[in-house]
Scaffold this active site. Structure first.
Site, PDB file in Angstrom:
ATOM      1  N   SER A  81       0.812  -1.212   0.000  1.00  0.00           N
ATOM      2  CA  SER A  81       0.000   0.000   0.000  1.00  0.00           C
ATOM      3  C   SER A  81       0.854   1.274   0.000  1.00  0.00           C
ATOM      4  O   SER A  81       1.520   1.572  -0.978  1.00  0.00           O
ATOM      5  CB  SER A  81      -0.960  -0.039   1.194  1.00  0.00           C
ATOM      6  OG  SER A  81      -1.954   0.954   1.090  1.00  0.00           O
ATOM      7  N   ASP A 126      10.213   5.522 -10.231  1.00  0.00           N
ATOM      8  CA  ASP A 126       9.840   6.096 -11.522  1.00  0.00           C
ATOM      9  C   ASP A 126      10.608   7.372 -11.821  1.00  0.00           C
ATOM     10  O   ASP A 126      10.939   7.658 -12.974  1.00  0.00           O
ATOM     11  CB  ASP A 126       8.338   6.372 -11.575  1.00  0.00           C
ATOM     12  CG  ASP A 126       7.530   5.119 -11.864  1.00  0.00           C
ATOM     13  OD1 ASP A 126       8.125   4.021 -11.879  1.00  0.00           O
ATOM     14  OD2 ASP A 126       6.302   5.227 -12.064  1.00  0.00           O
ATOM     15  N   LYS A 179      -0.722  -4.253  -3.065  1.00  0.00           N
ATOM     16  CA  LYS A 179      -2.011  -3.669  -2.674  1.00  0.00           C
ATOM     17  C   LYS A 179      -2.080  -2.251  -3.226  1.00  0.00           C
ATOM     18  O   LYS A 179      -1.547  -1.319  -2.634  1.00  0.00           O
ATOM     19  CB  LYS A 179      -2.188  -3.647  -1.161  1.00  0.00           C
ATOM     20  CG  LYS A 179      -3.556  -3.104  -0.747  1.00  0.00           C
ATOM     21  CD  LYS A 179      -3.672  -2.933   0.751  1.00  0.00           C
ATOM     22  CE  LYS A 179      -5.021  -2.302   1.092  1.00  0.00           C
ATOM     23  NZ  LYS A 179      -5.154  -0.921   0.539  1.00  0.00           N
TER      24      LYS A 179
END
Length: 473
Positions: free
Chosen positions: A300, A311, A325
């Site tokens: 999460s 990224d 998740k």
């Protein structure tokens, strides 16, 4: 006179805070065969019939509140593993937990095949000190079987007054027979941020994302900078076995290391519900290299941070694939009736990659060396979100349709990605921590270039299905 269906529908709407008696009267007026919702009302008739039959004919007089709560729980549980109803007491407990202080044993748990499974013990709690390990299965509490209880009921039994004992019967991979562990309950204070100096490296471990995580992280970094001084080479941000927590804290932590760009994208059912969190200028790490450690217990909010820093190439992610998740749960208060936790959106990384049931792949795969007693059970590692019964898929239906022409070419890759999760074992001794030692060498430039190329981690099959999301107790 109110019909049976009207009564049940009114009760349901009142409990969920969506409407009152006036709305029900309108519903009754529009109830006809021509109504587009007529099938819905026929189903409500069915619910009302069953409800009244149980109330009148069950062998013992049932509790009406319990019947309604269980019906709501069943409806929400059928949606996905993370949507649920919280009674007023459970809602209050949840609010306390997000502040980082609550009573209990100190373990993150989930439900698997009718028994409670340990996701991870929380550092320096009674459970951790008693020797509870990730992936332990709890079958009995004080010699009473857990089978037949919901996860919430089992957690409730594990909680209790401080300084009172409880005996957990454990089944552990690699051991043939179950065994008992006695634990004394204590007041659990979760320190969301733990830090220490590793020579010329600042090591910071985030154990959860509660209301204090961001503030404590900033303080820890300031303290480490002063202690290490100008020889500081970089940071290790350890997110292993961090089950997540508050979205705003995950955004704030990511923002601490980013000067610009998006942090996370959330997409709801409708396009107008799409939201993007943006980083603000300012890098708390002053541009120093960062390594983020993840494993199968990173879920999460942890995956939001890892995905954002990866990224933007702000950090090198090392370890094994995370839990996967990638869904947003909104807490919707229902006044005096508690609250519901409802899945309302999916998380996407800045590169628009879904986290749901896929997880975050590390830049460099480093498997944690297991002790001898766990090596024989290596193939039983947790499959993560993809192993939860009824989990959401990684893409919405519209996106799946738009990508139908690419489905065949990507089938093998998507199958691999669906197997989110990996080993969640982390040794207590730093010198035995394979992943940490690799990260330290990486930051010091001691790793040969050819060893820094990511390779796919093996993902053994696992047929066990988990039925609930991690719950602290």
């Amino acid at each position: 006179m109110m019909r049976k269906t009207d009564f049940v529908f009114w009760t349901f709407l009142t409990m969920t805070g969506l409407a009152g008696a006036t709305t029900v009267l309108n519903v009754t007026q529009t109830y006809s065969a021509a109504s587009p919702n007529s099938e819905l009302y026929r189903q409500l008739d069915l619910f009302g019939d069953v409800f009244e039959r149980v109330r009148s004919d069950y062998v013992e007089k049932p509790d009406d509140t319990m019947l309604i709560e269980n019906a709501i729980n069943g409806m929400l549980a059928a949606l996905d593993p993370h949507s649920s109803y919280m009674s007023p007491k459970h809602y209050r407990d949840m609010q306390v937990q997000t502040r980082g202080e609550f009573g209990g044993l100190g373990i993150e748990v989930t439900m698997e095949n009718g028994v409670v499974k340990v996701v991870a013990p929380i550092d320096e709690t009674p459970a951790a000190k008693a020797g509870i390990l990730s992936n332990d299965l709890i079958t009995h509490l004080d010699n009473d079987q857990i089978s037949g209880l919901t996860l919430e009921q089992a957690v409730e039994k594990m909680r209790g007054p401080v300084n009172t004992p409880i005996t957990l019967t454990i089944m552990r991979q690699g051991r043939d027979e179950p065994f008992d562990i006695k634990i004394v309950r204590d007041f659990i204070r979760i320190n969301a941020v733990r830090s220490r100096v590793e020579g010329d490296i600042a090591y910071i471990r985030l154990t959860t994302f509660n209301e204090k995580t961001h503030a404590n992280l900033v303080k820890a970094m300031d303290d480490l900078k002063k202690e290490i001084g100008p020889k500081l080479k970089g940071y290790v941000l350890d997110l292993r076995n961090n089950p997540g927590g508050l979205l705003d804290q995950a955004i704030a932590v990511s923002d601490d290391f980013l000067d610009q760009g998006s942090i996370v994208l959330t997409k709801g059912r409708n396009n107008e519900e799409t939201q993007r969190a943006q980083a603000r200028p300012g890098d708390t790490a002053d541009g120093k290299p960062i390594v983020v450690l993840i494993n199968g217990g990173s879920a999460s909010a942890s995956e939001i941070v890892a995905g954002a820093l990866k990224d933007h190439k702000r950090a090198t992610v090392i370890g094994t694939r995370s839990f996967g998740k990638g869904s947003v749960q909104t807490i919707i208060p229902l006044g005096a009736n508690g609250a519901i936790r409802l899945t309302t959106a999916r998380y996407y990384t800045p590169s628009n990659r879904s986290i749901q049931a896929k997880g975050i792949d590390p830049d460099i795969v480093v498997e944690q060396e297991l002790p001898e007693e766990l090596k024989s059970a290596r193939q039983e590692r947790n499959r993560g979100e993809a192993g939860l019964r009824g989990h959401l898929k990684g893409e919405t239906r519209d996106e799946e349709k738009a990508k139908a022409d690419e489905a065949k070419a990507k089938a093998d890759e998507e199958k691999k990605q669906e197997e989110s999760g990996s080993s969640a074992y982390v040794p207590q001794e730093a010198e035995k921590d394979t992943q940490l030692q690799y990260a330290l060498k990486f930051l010091r430039g001691e790793i040969p270039v050819e060893e820094t190329v990511a390779k796919p981690a093996q993902q053994p099959s696992n047929t066990a299905e988990e039925q609930k999301s991690p719950v602290p107790n």
